[in-house]
Design a protein around this motif. Structure first.
Motif, mmCIF file in Angstrom:
data_model
loop_
_atom_site.group_PDB
_atom_site.id
_atom_site.type_symbol
_atom_site.label_atom_id
_atom_site.label_comp_id
_atom_site.label_asym_id
_atom_site.label_seq_id
_atom_site.Cartn_x
_atom_site.Cartn_y
_atom_site.Cartn_z
ATOM 1 N N THR A 59 0.471 -0.861 0.524
ATOM 2 C CA THR A 59 0.034 0.561 0.163
ATOM 3 C C THR A 59 0.843 1.332 0.213
ATOM 4 N N ALA A 60 1.979 1.992 0.733
ATOM 5 C CA ALA A 60 2.490 2.488 1.030
ATOM 6 C C ALA A 60 3.277 2.812 -0.493
ATOM 7 N N ILE A 61 3.713 1.596 -1.140
ATOM 8 C CA ILE A 61 4.656 1.678 -2.459
ATOM 9 C C ILE A 61 3.556 2.331 -3.053
ATOM 10 N N ALA A 62 2.033 1.716 -3.634
ATOM 11 C CA ALA A 62 1.024 2.355 -4.134
ATOM 12 C C ALA A 62 1.105 3.613 -4.143
ATOM 13 N N ASP A 63 1.079 4.512 -3.065
ATOM 14 C CA ASP A 63 0.278 5.794 -2.760
ATOM 15 C C ASP A 63 1.627 5.834 -3.311
ATOM 16 N N ARG A 64 2.195 5.810 -2.972
ATOM 17 C CA ARG A 64 3.775 6.658 -3.275
ATOM 18 C C ARG A 64 3.916 6.774 -4.992
ATOM 19 N N SER A 65 4.305 5.670 -5.694
ATOM 20 C CA SER A 65 4.451 5.714 -7.033
ATOM 21 C C SER A 65 3.117 5.166 -7.892
ATOM 22 N N GLY A 66 2.668 4.727 -7.195
ATOM 23 C CA GLY A 66 1.153 4.842 -8.203
ATOM 24 C C GLY A 66 1.329 2.620 -8.969
ATOM 25 N N ARG A 67 2.521 2.257 -7.866
ATOM 26 C CA ARG A 67 2.937 0.883 -8.858
ATOM 27 C C ARG A 67 2.707 -0.101 -8.165
ATOM 28 N N ASP A 68 2.171 -1.348 -8.304
ATOM 29 C CA ASP A 68 1.623 -2.329 -7.275
ATOM 30 C C ASP A 68 3.024 -3.277 -7.666
ATOM 31 N N VAL A 69 4.047 -3.580 -6.335
ATOM 32 C CA VAL A 69 4.553 -4.953 -6.277
ATOM 33 C C VAL A 69 3.997 -5.868 -6.044
ATOM 34 N N GLY A 70 3.238 -6.263 -6.047
ATOM 35 C CA GLY A 70 2.192 -7.620 -5.825
ATOM 36 C C GLY A 70 2.180 -8.143 -4.093
ATOM 37 N N PRO A 71 1.258 -9.413 -4.572
ATOM 38 C CA PRO A 71 1.429 -10.302 -3.250
ATOM 39 C C PRO A 71 2.653 -10.681 -2.477
ATOM 40 N N ALA A 72 2.395 -10.965 -1.013
ATOM 41 C CA ALA A 72 3.852 -11.340 -0.310
ATOM 42 C C ALA A 72 4.104 -12.539 -1.537
ATOM 43 N N PRO A 73 5.612 -12.959 -1.720
ATOM 44 C CA PRO A 73 6.386 -14.070 -2.574
ATOM 45 C C PRO A 73 6.108 -15.562 -1.305
ATOM 46 N N ALA A 74 5.736 -15.856 -2.036
ATOM 47 C CA ALA A 74 5.832 -17.505 -1.284
ATOM 48 C C ALA A 74 7.190 -18.297 -0.701
ATOM 49 N N LEU A 75 7.146 -18.545 0.498
ATOM 50 C CA LEU A 75 8.635 -18.981 0.317
ATOM 51 C C LEU A 75 8.607 -20.439 0.767
ATOM 52 N N GLY A 76 9.888 -20.548 0.312
ATOM 53 C CA GLY A 76 9.969 -21.949 -0.214
ATOM 54 C C GLY A 76 10.001 -22.636 1.434
ATOM 55 N N ALA A 77 9.633 -24.161 1.272
ATOM 56 C CA ALA A 77 9.664 -25.457 2.937
ATOM 57 C C ALA A 77 11.229 -25.139 3.813
ATOM 58 N N PRO A 78 11.107 -24.883 4.659
ATOM 59 C CA PRO A 78 12.205 -25.069 5.815
ATOM 60 C C PRO A 78 13.171 -25.628 5.857
ATOM 61 N N ALA A 79 13.893 -25.818 5.210
ATOM 62 C CA ALA A 79 15.633 -26.239 5.575
ATOM 63 C C ALA A 79 14.807 -27.185 6.658
ATOM 64 N N GLU A 80 15.513 -28.214 6.990
ATOM 65 C CA GLU A 80 15.202 -29.712 7.703
ATOM 66 C C GLU A 80 16.119 -30.548 8.326
ATOM 67 N N ASP A 81 16.848 -29.093 8.384
ATOM 68 C CA ASP A 81 18.520 -29.790 9.334
ATOM 69 C C ASP A 81 18.061 -29.336 10.404
ATOM 70 N N GLY A 82 17.764 -28.520 11.304
ATOM 71 C CA GLY A 82 17.501 -28.640 12.704
ATOM 72 C C GLY A 82 18.157 -27.504 13.018
ATOM 73 N N LEU A 83 19.044 -26.649 12.250
ATOM 74 C CA LEU A 83 19.947 -26.070 12.495
ATOM 75 C C LEU A 83 19.071 -24.578 13.066
ATOM 76 N N VAL A 84 17.727 -23.940 12.871
ATOM 77 C CA VAL A 84 17.737 -23.124 13.536
ATOM 78 C C VAL A 84 16.651 -23.424 14.860
ATOM 79 N N GLU A 85 16.574 -24.497 15.185
ATOM 80 C CA GLU A 85 16.125 -24.818 16.422
ATOM 81 C C GLU A 85 17.195 -25.308 16.753
#
Length: 210
Positions: A156-182
């Motif tokens: 919304t902020a970018i559209a209000d400022r520039s009149g341009r649409d950056v589109g919806p939030a990008p889809a993220l891939g599945a998280p890694a299953e190596d347990g590092l974040v945990e």
């Protein structure tokens, strides 16, 4: 990255934040949010690369945004990209005591010994990267882990400022299953991250160091 004709600037954080931002930035540059149109685009021509100082001096009225990543997820990505991969270590890291055999604990310990003044941007604190003269430069900050909640305000902020649409939030891939974040979110490692990245947690993620 300054899109002067749109009055918008993007403050870059390496890694996942940049990957999240890429399609929206191409849409901002082209004025078209159609995924099919953007699919083959790899680089953005109509953009200026400036330091924070130059940005503030030349475009003081620009709307500036950034995307940040939870420090535990960010350091897990950094470990995967530097240590748990086949590529050789960049010179910066090999000269500062990192090596390809180090485990996650040793990696975190080494990172925590290097302050932001000497840190490479992949593990320099995001609050430091995004600040100039101790003030946060971006007007709006999107959290990588909360795209569904945060992205609409950016769109919304970018559209209000520039009149341009950056589109919806990008889809993220599945998280890694190596347990590092945990592992990074538990016990002594998390305590170390809270202290090393206290400004990030306090500024962007409503957490305080122990």
């Amino acid at each position: 990255m300054v899109f002067a004709d749109a009055g918008v600037a993007y403050a870059r954080i390496p890694g996942m934040p940049n990957r999240i931002a890429s399609r929206g930035l191409r849409a901002l540059a082209s004025g078209c949010a159609d995924p099919d149109t953007l699919a083959d685009a790899t680089w953005i021509d109509e953009v200026e690369l400036l330091t924070a100082r130059e940005l503030i001096r030349r475009y003081p009225a620009a709307f500036v945004f950034a995307i940040v990543q939870d420090p535990a997820e960010r350091i897990a990505d950094c470990y995967r990209d530097l240590i748990a991969c086949e590529a050789p270590l960049p010179t910066f890291y090999s000269r500062r005591g990192f090596d390809k055999t180090m485990d996650l604990d040793a990696f975190v310990e080494r990172i925590c010994l290097i302050g932001d003044l000497r840190a490479e941007n992949h593990f320099r604190s995001q609050a430091n990267i995004l600040s100039y003269k101790k003030r946060l430069v971006p007007e709006l900050v999107v959290r990588a882990g909360s795209l569904d909640a945060d992205w609409p305000a950016l769109r919304t902020a970018i559209a209000d400022r520039s009149g341009r649409d950056v589109g919806p939030a990008p889809a993220l891939g599945a998280p890694a299953e190596d347990g590092l974040v945990e592992r990074l979110r538990a016990g002594h490692l998390f305590s170390r991250l809270l202290r090393r990245y206290h400004n990030d947690y306090r500024t962007f993620f409503d957490a305080k160091p122990e």
